[in-house]
Design a protein around this motif. Sequence first.
Motif, PDB file in Angstrom:
ATOM      1  N   UNK A 255      33.795  19.403   5.075  1.00  0.00           N
ATOM      2  CA  UNK A 255      33.205  20.592   4.457  1.00  0.00           C
ATOM      3  C   UNK A 255      33.423  21.814   5.350  1.00  0.00           C
ATOM      4  N   UNK A 256      33.496  21.588   6.654  1.00  0.00           N
ATOM      5  CA  UNK A 256      33.721  22.700   7.572  1.00  0.00           C
ATOM      6  C   UNK A 256      35.013  23.434   7.286  1.00  0.00           C
ATOM      7  N   UNK A 257      36.045  22.731   6.861  1.00  0.00           N
ATOM      8  CA  UNK A 257      37.324  23.357   6.546  1.00  0.00           C
ATOM      9  C   UNK A 257      37.196  24.256   5.319  1.00  0.00           C
ATOM     10  N   UNK A 262      36.468  29.935   3.192  1.00  0.00           N
ATOM     11  CA  UNK A 262      35.669  30.964   2.532  1.00  0.00           C
ATOM     12  C   UNK A 262      35.551  32.226   3.380  1.00  0.00           C
ATOM     13  N   UNK A 263      35.651  32.080   4.699  1.00  0.00           N
ATOM     14  CA  UNK A 263      35.460  33.233   5.570  1.00  0.00           C
ATOM     15  C   UNK A 263      36.494  34.318   5.318  1.00  0.00           C
ATOM     16  N   UNK A 264      37.703  33.909   4.904  1.00  0.00           N
ATOM     17  CA  UNK A 264      38.738  34.907   4.678  1.00  0.00           C
ATOM     18  C   UNK A 264      38.318  35.941   3.661  1.00  0.00           C
ATOM     19  N   UNK A 265      37.827  35.503   2.520  1.00  0.00           N
ATOM     20  CA  UNK A 265      37.402  36.442   1.481  1.00  0.00           C
ATOM     21  C   UNK A 265      36.083  37.101   1.851  1.00  0.00           C
ATOM     22  N   UNK A 266      35.207  36.370   2.534  1.00  0.00           N
ATOM     23  CA  UNK A 266      33.912  36.944   2.905  1.00  0.00           C
ATOM     24  C   UNK A 266      34.049  38.047   3.939  1.00  0.00           C
ATOM     25  N   UNK A 267      34.994  37.900   4.876  1.00  0.00           N
ATOM     26  CA  UNK A 267      35.204  38.955   5.871  1.00  0.00           C
ATOM     27  C   UNK A 267      35.594  40.266   5.194  1.00  0.00           C
ATOM     28  N   UNK A 268      36.495  40.169   4.229  1.00  0.00           N
ATOM     29  CA  UNK A 268      36.939  41.367   3.511  1.00  0.00           C
ATOM     30  C   UNK A 268      35.788  41.992   2.738  1.00  0.00           C
ATOM     31  N   UNK A 319      46.011  37.120  -1.332  1.00  0.00           N
ATOM     32  CA  UNK A 319      46.297  35.959  -0.492  1.00  0.00           C
ATOM     33  C   UNK A 319      45.015  35.207  -0.119  1.00  0.00           C
ATOM     34  N   UNK A 320      43.979  35.963   0.225  1.00  0.00           N
ATOM     35  CA  UNK A 320      42.715  35.327   0.618  1.00  0.00           C
ATOM     36  C   UNK A 320      42.068  34.633  -0.577  1.00  0.00           C
ATOM     37  N   UNK A 321      42.155  35.266  -1.740  1.00  0.00           N
ATOM     38  CA  UNK A 321      41.576  34.666  -2.940  1.00  0.00           C
ATOM     39  C   UNK A 321      42.320  33.388  -3.317  1.00  0.00           C
ATOM     40  N   UNK A 322      43.646  33.445  -3.271  1.00  0.00           N
ATOM     41  CA  UNK A 322      44.438  32.259  -3.609  1.00  0.00           C
ATOM     42  C   UNK A 322      44.170  31.116  -2.638  1.00  0.00           C
ATOM     43  N   UNK A 323      43.953  31.442  -1.359  1.00  0.00           N
ATOM     44  CA  UNK A 323      43.643  30.404  -0.383  1.00  0.00           C
ATOM     45  C   UNK A 323      42.305  29.738  -0.700  1.00  0.00           C
TER      46      UNK A 323
END
Length: 333
Positions: A255-257, A262-268, A319-323
């Motif tokens: 779950x950590x992965x 999620x951090x990618x989109x949350x940072x933005x 890119x972040x959303x697709x990830x």
Amino acid sequence: MAAKTKPSPPLTAEMPVAAAIRAILRHNLEAMLAHQELARDGADIEGVHQMRVALRRMRSALSLFRAVLDRAQALAWREQMRELAGQLGRARDLDVFIDEGLADTAGKLPLSGEAALRELALARRAQVYASEVRPMLESDSYRHFCAEFPRWIEQGIEVTEPKPNPEIGSETGSQTGFGTGVETGPHRARGKGARKLARPILASARKLLDKQERRVLDAGTAVNRHDAPAMHQLRIECKKLRYAAEFFRPLFTDMGEFIRCMKGIQDLLGVMNDLALTQGLLDDLLSNTPEDRDLQRFAGALIGWRSYHFHRLLEDFDNRWEALVAARRPWWD
């Protein structure tokens, strides 16, 4: 603003839903209480920050499990926590502005006014801690919450079998928390509700994660990146999914992965939120200095700098959303 992964509550796959709810709420209440003295002192910005996060996480947990909780009690607690967190809001906004917004541009803008703006912000921060944070921590509302909510966690979610006599209501009656307006007597779930609370948490966790994931996908698929309200709603739904994933992290491998993805989109989305708050903070800080041209110019440059940073990040939204969409869902295994 990067989000930090929080420790998860001690859940096990066979734990009944009722026990899991108590564990999640207890875990986050302890985190809130552990940071209240840091918040009172004000020297470490993590005090107010972690108190607000804990309150939001508890509100999110009550919302997540709303189908199996007493609706009126859960709503009343959520509202009280919203009000408490709100009283810490201006302090947190100023902390972020000073610690991240001003720090990010320190020495980088070829304009005077930086030192003066920082002094104004620090003075306002000290004023807000004195007039809002400490009074909240010393208020009757907060003291009563700290006394009554733990009692409700332990006694307010109780499973019983249906009684044959429909005339019998609550055997013990409801007890109203002093000064809270929240009924804290046991909520005895019966019939279908009792069965749901007695079931192992694992299956419920999968369903709840699926449900919140669908809300994220509904909010983010084909979202207009320049529609501030729509992006704000996406931020809220992502935060709820992040909290749910952290609640249930002990139940699923890797779950950590997913949380890191999620951090990618949350940072933005976090930078977007900070930018929206910065304009209001600057309006407030500069309201009494309209003739100080150096301050006004520096403030304008600061907004420009932060806006440019956000729009550069926004270029990577797809890119972040697709990830995130492609990330493995551990609860599907």
